[in-house]
Design an enzyme around this catalytic site. Structure first.
Site, PDB file in Angstrom:
ATOM      1  N   SER A   1      -6.115  -7.137  -1.863  1.00 55.84           N
ATOM      2  CA  SER A   1      -5.614  -7.009  -3.227  1.00 55.84           C
ATOM      3  C   SER A   1      -4.889  -8.281  -3.661  1.00 55.84           C
ATOM      4  O   SER A   1      -4.568  -8.441  -4.831  1.00 55.84           O
ATOM      5  CB  SER A   1      -4.688  -5.801  -3.330  1.00 55.84           C
ATOM      6  OG  SER A   1      -3.692  -5.870  -2.342  1.00 55.84           O
TER       7      SER A   1
ATOM      8  N   PRO B   1     -14.859  -4.757  -4.600  1.00 52.25           N
ATOM      9  CA  PRO B   1     -15.436  -3.900  -5.648  1.00 52.25           C
ATOM     10  C   PRO B   1     -14.566  -3.847  -6.903  1.00 52.25           C
ATOM     11  O   PRO B   1     -15.061  -3.530  -7.986  1.00 52.25           O
ATOM     12  CB  PRO B   1     -15.539  -2.518  -4.998  1.00 52.25           C
ATOM     13  CG  PRO B   1     -14.839  -2.589  -3.689  1.00 52.25           C
ATOM     14  CD  PRO B   1     -14.577  -4.027  -3.355  1.00 52.25           C
TER      15      PRO B   1
ATOM     16  N   VAL C   1      -4.570  -5.496  11.066  1.00 48.78           N
ATOM     17  CA  VAL C   1      -3.993  -5.398  12.407  1.00 48.78           C
ATOM     18  C   VAL C   1      -4.883  -4.538  13.308  1.00 48.78           C
ATOM     19  O   VAL C   1      -4.493  -4.167  14.406  1.00 48.78           O
ATOM     20  CB  VAL C   1      -2.555  -4.825  12.358  1.00 48.78           C
ATOM     21  CG1 VAL C   1      -1.626  -5.777  11.623  1.00 48.78           C
ATOM     22  CG2 VAL C   1      -2.515  -3.439  11.704  1.00 48.78           C
ATOM     23  N   ASP C   2      -6.102  -4.236  12.847  1.00 48.70           N
ATOM     24  CA  ASP C   2      -6.951  -3.276  13.563  1.00 48.70           C
ATOM     25  C   ASP C   2      -7.777  -3.888  14.695  1.00 48.70           C
ATOM     26  O   ASP C   2      -8.411  -3.153  15.465  1.00 48.70           O
ATOM     27  CB  ASP C   2      -7.869  -2.524  12.583  1.00 48.70           C
ATOM     28  CG  ASP C   2      -8.717  -3.454  11.711  1.00 48.70           C
ATOM     29  OD1 ASP C   2      -9.132  -4.521  12.200  1.00 48.70           O
ATOM     30  OD2 ASP C   2      -8.969  -3.096  10.542  1.00 48.70           O
TER      31      ASP C   2
ATOM     32  N   ARG D   1      -2.171   5.394  14.582  1.00 44.46           N
ATOM     33  CA  ARG D   1      -3.050   4.382  13.964  1.00 44.46           C
ATOM     34  C   ARG D   1      -3.895   3.694  15.031  1.00 44.46           C
ATOM     35  O   ARG D   1      -5.057   3.377  14.801  1.00 44.46           O
ATOM     36  CB  ARG D   1      -2.213   3.359  13.195  1.00 44.46           C
ATOM     37  CG  ARG D   1      -1.491   3.988  11.994  1.00 44.46           C
ATOM     38  CD  ARG D   1      -0.723   2.948  11.216  1.00 44.46           C
ATOM     39  NE  ARG D   1      -1.606   1.977  10.589  1.00 44.46           N
ATOM     40  CZ  ARG D   1      -1.231   0.742  10.245  1.00 44.46           C
ATOM     41  NH1 ARG D   1       0.000   0.340  10.475  1.00 44.46           N
ATOM     42  NH2 ARG D   1      -2.077  -0.081   9.668  1.00 44.46           N
TER      43      ARG D   1
ATOM     44  N   HIS E   1      -0.869 -10.756  10.527  1.00 34.84           N
ATOM     45  CA  HIS E   1       0.118  -9.670  10.543  1.00 34.84           C
ATOM     46  C   HIS E   1       0.200  -8.962  11.894  1.00 34.84           C
ATOM     47  O   HIS E   1       0.765  -7.879  11.985  1.00 34.84           O
ATOM     48  CB  HIS E   1      -0.186  -8.664   9.417  1.00 34.84           C
ATOM     49  CG  HIS E   1      -0.014  -9.238   8.041  1.00 34.84           C
ATOM     50  ND1 HIS E   1      -0.420  -8.620   6.886  1.00 34.84           N
ATOM     51  CD2 HIS E   1       0.541 -10.415   7.638  1.00 34.84           C
ATOM     52  CE1 HIS E   1      -0.124  -9.379   5.839  1.00 34.84           C
ATOM     53  NE2 HIS E   1       0.448 -10.477   6.272  1.00 34.84           N
TER      54      HIS E   1
ATOM     55  N   TYR F   1       2.543   4.352  15.027  1.00 39.05           N
ATOM     56  CA  TYR F   1       1.610   3.301  15.454  1.00 39.05           C
ATOM     57  C   TYR F   1       0.612   3.816  16.487  1.00 39.05           C
ATOM     58  O   TYR F   1      -0.542   3.408  16.503  1.00 39.05           O
ATOM     59  CB  TYR F   1       2.365   2.071  15.987  1.00 39.05           C
ATOM     60  CG  TYR F   1       2.798   1.181  14.846  1.00 39.05           C
ATOM     61  CD1 TYR F   1       1.869   0.423  14.144  1.00 39.05           C
ATOM     62  CD2 TYR F   1       4.114   1.137  14.435  1.00 39.05           C
ATOM     63  CE1 TYR F   1       2.246  -0.360  13.073  1.00 39.05           C
ATOM     64  CE2 TYR F   1       4.507   0.355  13.363  1.00 39.05           C
ATOM     65  CZ  TYR F   1       3.562  -0.396  12.691  1.00 39.05           C
ATOM     66  OH  TYR F   1       3.937  -1.165  11.615  1.00 39.05           O
TER      67      TYR F   1
HETATM   68  N1  APR Z   1     -15.103  -3.796   0.561  1.00 44.09           N
HETATM   69  C1  APR Z   1     -14.300  -4.779   0.065  1.00 44.09           C
HETATM   70  N2  APR Z   1     -13.110  -4.541  -0.512  1.00 44.09           N
HETATM   71  C2  APR Z   1     -12.707  -3.259  -0.609  1.00 44.09           C
HETATM   72  C3  APR Z   1     -13.488  -2.184  -0.119  1.00 44.09           C
HETATM   73  C4  APR Z   1     -14.738  -2.488   0.485  1.00 44.09           C
HETATM   74  N3  APR Z   1     -15.551  -1.552   0.970  1.00 44.09           N
HETATM   75  N4  APR Z   1     -12.798  -1.024  -0.339  1.00 44.09           N
HETATM   76  C5  APR Z   1     -11.639  -1.374  -0.939  1.00 44.09           C
HETATM   77  N5  APR Z   1     -11.573  -2.720  -1.101  1.00 44.09           N
HETATM   78  C6  APR Z   1     -10.503  -3.540  -1.672  1.00 44.09           C
HETATM   79  C7  APR Z   1      -9.626  -2.868  -2.690  1.00 44.09           C
HETATM   80  O1  APR Z   1     -10.204  -3.008  -4.000  1.00 44.09           O
HETATM   81  C8  APR Z   1      -8.315  -3.667  -2.579  1.00 44.09           C
HETATM   82  O2  APR Z   1      -8.339  -4.793  -3.443  1.00 44.09           O
HETATM   83  O3  APR Z   1      -9.635  -3.866  -0.610  1.00 44.09           O
HETATM   84  C9  APR Z   1      -8.340  -4.167  -1.139  1.00 44.09           C
HETATM   85  C10 APR Z   1      -7.301  -3.520  -0.218  1.00 44.09           C
HETATM   86  O4  APR Z   1      -6.033  -3.831  -0.682  1.00 44.09           O
HETATM   87  P1  APR Z   1      -4.701  -3.446   0.125  1.00 44.09           P
HETATM   88  O5  APR Z   1      -4.761  -2.015   0.538  1.00 44.09           O
HETATM   89  O6  APR Z   1      -3.561  -3.906  -0.704  1.00 44.09           O
HETATM   90  O7  APR Z   1      -4.834  -4.277   1.464  1.00 44.09           O
HETATM   91  P2  APR Z   1      -4.476  -5.787   1.797  1.00 44.09           P
HETATM   92  O8  APR Z   1      -4.755  -6.687   0.634  1.00 44.09           O
HETATM   93  O9  APR Z   1      -5.110  -6.069   3.090  1.00 44.09           O
HETATM   94  O10 APR Z   1      -2.899  -5.690   1.986  1.00 44.09           O
HETATM   95  C11 APR Z   1      -2.215  -6.824   2.425  1.00 44.09           C
HETATM   96  O11 APR Z   1      -0.170  -5.599   2.613  1.00 44.09           O
HETATM   97  O12 APR Z   1       0.287  -3.414   3.112  1.00 44.09           O
HETATM   98  C12 APR Z   1       0.496  -4.730   3.527  1.00 44.09           C
HETATM   99  O13 APR Z   1       0.713  -5.815   5.608  1.00 44.09           O
HETATM  100  C13 APR Z   1      -0.124  -4.951   4.885  1.00 44.09           C
HETATM  101  O14 APR Z   1      -1.816  -6.517   5.613  1.00 44.09           O
HETATM  102  C14 APR Z   1      -1.433  -5.660   4.566  1.00 44.09           C
HETATM  103  C15 APR Z   1      -1.070  -6.441   3.314  1.00 44.09           C
END
Ligand code: APR
Length: 242
Positions: free
Chosen positions: A190, A215, A103-104, A69, A119, A66
Site C-alpha cells: 500500500s 489491483p 515476514v512470512d 501466524r 521487517h 506470533y
Molecule cells: N496482488 C498484489 N497486490 C495485492 C493483492 C494481490 N493478489 N491483494 C492485495 N494487494 C495489495 C492491496 O491492494 C494493498 O495495496 O496489497 C497491498 C497490501 O497492503 P498492506 O496490507 O498495507 O501491506 P504492506 O504494504 O505490505 O504493509 C506494509 O505495514 O502493517 C505494516 O509492517 C507491516 O510490513 C507491513 C507494512
C-alpha cells in the site's frame, strides 16, 4: 508508458530492484497484517501486539499471536508471484535485488537469495540476551517462548516492531539497489509504511523507471512510471512473459 514499454524496460534493464508487500502473499492465503486480526485476536489492535511495550508487559500473549501466524505461514506455500521473482533473479543475476516488507519467509522458500527482509522474519527468533538468531522448531513441536541454543536466554520474535528501527545494513543495501536500478518493481504494497515506501523515489530521482503491480490504486501510484492493475502473479506474468 504502456504495458509493452514496461515489458521492454524490464527486459533491457541491467539493474532491477523489487519491493514487495503483503499483496504478493495474498495468493498464498496469508492474511495481511490487519486482516490477521480475526476471532479471539479481533479485540487487539496490531500496535497492541507488535510493539516492544506489549512484549515487555505480555510476552506470553505476544508469543501466542506470533506462534499462530507462524503456523499459518508454514501451512502455506509460495505462489506463482514468488516463483516468478525467483526466476527474474536467475535471469538478472548480480543486477537483481529484492527487498520485502513481509515476514512470512515465502520469498526465500521460493528460491530468492538476493533478498533482504526489512521487517524481519516470523520463522526465526532472536535471543534477548546475546542476539543470536535461531529457526523456530517445527510448528507441531513449538511451545513458545523459544530458548537460545547458544546461551539459554529467552528469545523474542525476530520482527521489527512498531517504534523500532529497521536493520541498518538491510536498509542501506536496499537504498543502494533502488538508487542504482534501471527498473524498480513495487508489488503488493500500500506504500504507506516508510522508509520502505520511499525506495521507489530513489529510483525515480535517478531517472529510472518504476512499475507498480497492485489491483488497487495506492498512495504511490500518481508518482510512478506505470501501474499494472493486476494481482502479483498475473502482473508479473504479463511483464515477464506477456
Ligand atoms: N496482488 C498484489 N497486490 C495485492 C493483492 C494481490 N493478489 N491483494 C492485495 N494487494 C495489495 C492491496 O491492494 C494493498 O495495496 O496489497 C497491498 C497490501 O497492503 P498492506 O496490507 O498495507 O501491506 P504492506 O504494504 O505490505 O504493509 C506494509 O505495514 O502493517 C505494516 O509492517 C507491516 O510490513 C507491513 C507494512
Amino acid at each position: 508508458m504502456n504495458l509493452s514499454d514496461a515489458r521492454l524496460a524490464l527486459r533491457d534493464a541491467r539493474r532491477v530492484a523489487v519491493l514487495t508487500g503483503a499483496g504478493i502473499s495474498a495468493e498464498s492465503g496469508i492474511p495481511t497484517f490487519r486482516d490477521a486480526q480475526t476471532g479471539h485476536w479481533a479485540r487487539f489492535k496490531p500496535e497492541d501486539l507488535a510493539s516492544p511495550d506489549a512484549y515487555y508487559r505480555y510476552p506470553a500473549l505476544v508469543w501466542e499471536w506470533y506462534a499462530g501466524r507462524y503456523r499459518d505461514v508454514m501451512a502455506a506455500t509460495p505462489n506463482a508471484g514468488h516463483e516468478l521473482l525467483a526466476r527474474l533473479e536467475r535471469e538478472k543475476g548480480d543486477g537483481y535485488f529484492l527487498a520485502t516488507q513481509n515476514v512470512d519467509g515465502l520469498h526465500a522458500r521460493a528460491g530468492s537469495e538476493r533478498l533482504v527482509e526489512l521487517h524481519g522474519n516470523l520463522t526465526t527468533a532472536r535471543c534477548e540476551v546475546c542476539a543470536h538468531i535461531d529457526a523456530l522448531p517445527a510448528p507441531a513441536d513449538f511451545v513458545p517462548p523459544p530458548v537460545c541454543s547458544r546461551c539459554g536466554g529467552r528469545m523474542r520474535p525476530n520482527i521489527v516492531w512498531f517504534s523500532e528501527f529497521l536493520p541498518e545494513q538491510a536498509l542501506e543495501a536496499a537504498s543502494d539497489a533502488f538508487t542504482a536500478a534501471d527498473v524498480a518493481l513495487i508489488i503488493g504494497t500500500s506504500g504507506v509504511v516508510y522508509p520502505a515506501a520511499g525506495l521507489a523515489f530513489e529510483t525515480l530521482e535517478r531517472g529510472g523507471t518504476v512499475i507498480e503491480i497492485n489491483p488497487d490504486e495506492t498512495d504511490l501510484t500518481p508518482r510512478l512510471s506505470f501501474s499494472l492493475r493486476e494481482t502479483a502473479s498475473r502482473g508479473l506474468a504479463a511483464l515477464m512473459d506477456g
